[in-house]
Design an enzyme around this catalytic site. Structure first.
Site, PDB file in Angstrom:
ATOM      1  N   ASP A  96       0.986  -1.554  -0.246  1.00  0.00           N
ATOM      2  CA  ASP A  96       0.382  -0.303   0.087  1.00  0.00           C
ATOM      3  C   ASP A  96       0.936   1.308  -0.115  1.00  0.00           C
ATOM      4  OD1 ASP A  96       1.425   0.036   2.689  1.00  0.00           O
ATOM      5  OD2 ASP A  96      -0.757  -0.195   3.360  1.00  0.00           O
ATOM      6  N   ASP A 330      -8.176  -6.984   0.866  1.00  0.00           N
ATOM      7  CA  ASP A 330      -7.189  -7.845   1.905  1.00  0.00           C
ATOM      8  C   ASP A 330      -8.152  -6.964   2.880  1.00  0.00           C
ATOM      9  OD1 ASP A 330      -6.340  -4.313   0.909  1.00  0.00           O
ATOM     10  OD2 ASP A 330      -5.963  -5.026   3.179  1.00  0.00           O
ATOM     11  N   CYS A 368     -15.509 -27.091   7.329  1.00  0.00           N
ATOM     12  CA  CYS A 368     -14.049 -26.928   7.256  1.00  0.00           C
ATOM     13  C   CYS A 368     -13.299 -28.157   6.826  1.00  0.00           C
ATOM     14  CB  CYS A 368     -13.546 -25.718   7.983  1.00  0.00           C
ATOM     15  SG  CYS A 368     -12.376 -25.220   7.641  1.00  0.00           S
ATOM     16  N   CYS A 370     -10.001 -27.712   6.619  1.00  0.00           N
ATOM     17  CA  CYS A 370      -8.728 -27.400   7.409  1.00  0.00           C
ATOM     18  C   CYS A 370      -8.259 -28.406   8.051  1.00  0.00           C
ATOM     19  CB  CYS A 370      -9.030 -25.806   7.507  1.00  0.00           C
ATOM     20  SG  CYS A 370      -8.483 -25.703   9.188  1.00  0.00           S
ATOM     21  N   CYS A 373      -9.507 -28.293  11.569  1.00  0.00           N
ATOM     22  CA  CYS A 373     -10.704 -28.926  11.472  1.00  0.00           C
ATOM     23  C   CYS A 373     -10.091 -30.259  11.850  1.00  0.00           C
ATOM     24  CB  CYS A 373     -11.428 -28.257  10.781  1.00  0.00           C
ATOM     25  SG  CYS A 373     -12.063 -26.603  10.918  1.00  0.00           S
ATOM     26  N   HIS A 399      -7.573 -21.601  10.973  1.00  0.00           N
ATOM     27  CA  HIS A 399      -8.370 -22.007  10.237  1.00  0.00           C
ATOM     28  C   HIS A 399      -9.440 -20.545   9.567  1.00  0.00           C
ATOM     29  CE1 HIS A 399     -12.361 -22.874  10.651  1.00  0.00           C
ATOM     30  NE2 HIS A 399     -12.466 -21.154  10.763  1.00  0.00           N
TER      31      HIS A 399
HETATM   32 ZN   LIG Z   1     -11.498 -25.314   9.486  1.00  0.00          ZN
END
Ligand SMILES: [Zn+2]
Length: 436
Positions: A96, A330, A368, A370, A373, A399
């Site tokens: 930025d 972002d 989820c 991930c 998880c 996560h």
């Molecule tokens: Zn997750």
């Protein structure tokens, strides 16, 4: 310029939602894209290997010019070969301009035609940031995408205040473009000679004033800036080996006033940039107002350039603004909220501190995939958080980043298959249904 530094191509469209490919010298980025924020050269709580892993696969991250300029300094980063080499990240980087950070200093800053004077939040020293200084710092950082230096008006700014600010942003955009072009088009040797000349001319130009200047005249930057920059150019692994390979994005301002947004857009497009951003949103205005500004402005933005919404927002905001035609986003939310015990899930936010999870053996989000998880429970994460273990922040951040990045993967898939309307409806129903 040898070749276009970036190229964006449309792959699919569903309503106003666009799916595209952003080609950069450091790889291809599929859009719509969420860019994790690496303020000080680190996406807080995350290793770069995780960002590069197939699971997160972040193709581009942000660095903050203001913070990196103050610490460790542009000169140091340039001497280390630019931000990529300094932090050990080979993928794309966007920096930025520092304008928004200075805006958020509030009373600590003073805006004049030439730029912004402010006190460093680190050591209280007086600093000066202008379009020219911002371009020089971002050249030294050698990011792939550079942002023009802008002025951000508060969300509730009156028409008069917002117009004045928007016009200043337009003049600064022109100065950013000119300064950027000089930096990009000249080789390192010429750059060094130029810096020498600039330095001697700066010494005779006197101090900076507050007087109005024509936008066609480049005002002097403080001599100290040029001195630093000159030595950065002489650095053994000068980041400016990359001269000519950065892209510059212009920023559209105008607060919540639609006529000002349109005028800002026209002025910014007239100058000409490689991409266009909407700035000054999510700064205190109501959410429906932000969506309206996006809905009215995005369709008027150039169709063949990437469209970037700066600093926004929640997963719902991303979906709603993709639906209105934006491509790049972002936000610090996934990382910041991860550190404060909040998880984003397909059923809304989950506060890991809550007593109801004490013996809950379910993952944060049952939908989820991930690694957090797959392995850990709400009960364990709550325990980690309440005992102040650093792993709590690391796992929640992972996560959350997965949730944002995976949501954007699903968004792109939905747009490509012409199914975005249904995806949007189901996603919003899900996040509004509440975690149980
Ligand atoms: Zn997750």
């Amino acid at each position: 310029m040898k070749r276009p530094p970036i190229k964006w191509e449309l792959v699919a469209k569903d309503g106003e939602a666009r799916c595209g490919l952003l080609h950069t010298r450091r790889g291809v980025i599929e859009t719509p894209v969420f860019m994790p924020v690496g303020t000080l050269g680190t996406v807080k709580g995350t290793r770069f290997e995780a960002l590069e892993s197939a699971e997160l696969d972040a193709r581009i991250i942000l660095g903050n010019t203001y913070h990196l300029w103050l610490r460790p300094g542009a000169e140091t980063i340039a001497a280390c070969g630019g931000l990529h080499r300094f932090i050990g990240w080979e993928r794309a980087l966007l920096t930025d301009s520092g304008g928004f950070q200075v805006f958020s200093l509030g009373a600590l800053r003073k805006v004049c035609e030439e730029g912004t004077e402010f006190r460093s939040h680190v050591d209280g020293s007086l600093r000066f940031l202008s379009p020219e200084v911002s371009m020089q710092v971002q050249a030294a950082l050698a990011s792939d995408i550079v942002m023009a230096f802008d002025e951000c008006a508060p969300g509730e700014a009156s028409h008069e205040v917002a117009r004045e600010s928007m016009l200043l942003t337009a003049r600064w955009a022109e100065r950013s473009r000119k300064s950027f072009n000089v930096l990009q088009n000249e080789g390192s040797t010429q750059q060094e000679q130029k810096a020498g000349e600039s330095e001697s001319s700066q010494q005779t130009a006197g101090g900076r004033g507050n007087e109005q200047r024509s936008s066609s005249v480049l005002p002097p930057a403080p001599a100290s800036c040029f001195l630093s920059f000159k030595s950065a150019l002489r650095a053994p692994h000068s980041a400016l080996e990359l001269s000519g390979e950065q892209a510059l994005f212009g920023i559209i301002q105008g607060a919540t006033h639609l006529d000002l947004r349109r005028e800002s857009l026209a002025r910014t497009v007239e100058i000409g940039f490689e991409g266009y951003a909407l700035g000054g949103l999510s700064v205190g205005e109501e959410k429906r107002v932000m969506y309206q500004v996006v809905a009215e402005t995005a369709p008027l933005m150039p169709v063949n350039s990437p469209r970037y919404l700066m600093g926004v927002g929640t997963p719902e905001d991303l979906i709603e603004c993709v639906a209105r035609g934006l491509d790049m986003f972002d936000c610090v939310l996934p990382t910041r909220n991860g550190r404060t015990g909040q998880a984003f899930t397909s059923r809304g936010k989950l506060n890991v501190k809550n007593a109801q999870w004490t013996r809950d053996m379910r993952p944060l989000d049952e939908n989820c995939a991930c690694m957090v998880c797959r392995r850990h429970t709400r009960a364990y994460l709550r325990h980690l958080y309440l005992t102040g273990e650093m792993l709590a922040s690391i796992l929640l951040t992972h996560h959350n980043l997965f949730f944002f990045l995976d949501t954007m993967r699903r968004v792109r898939q939905a747009i490509r298959s012409g199914d975005f309307t249904r995806f949007r409806r189901e996603f919003l129903e899900g996040v509004n249904s509440g975690v149980a």
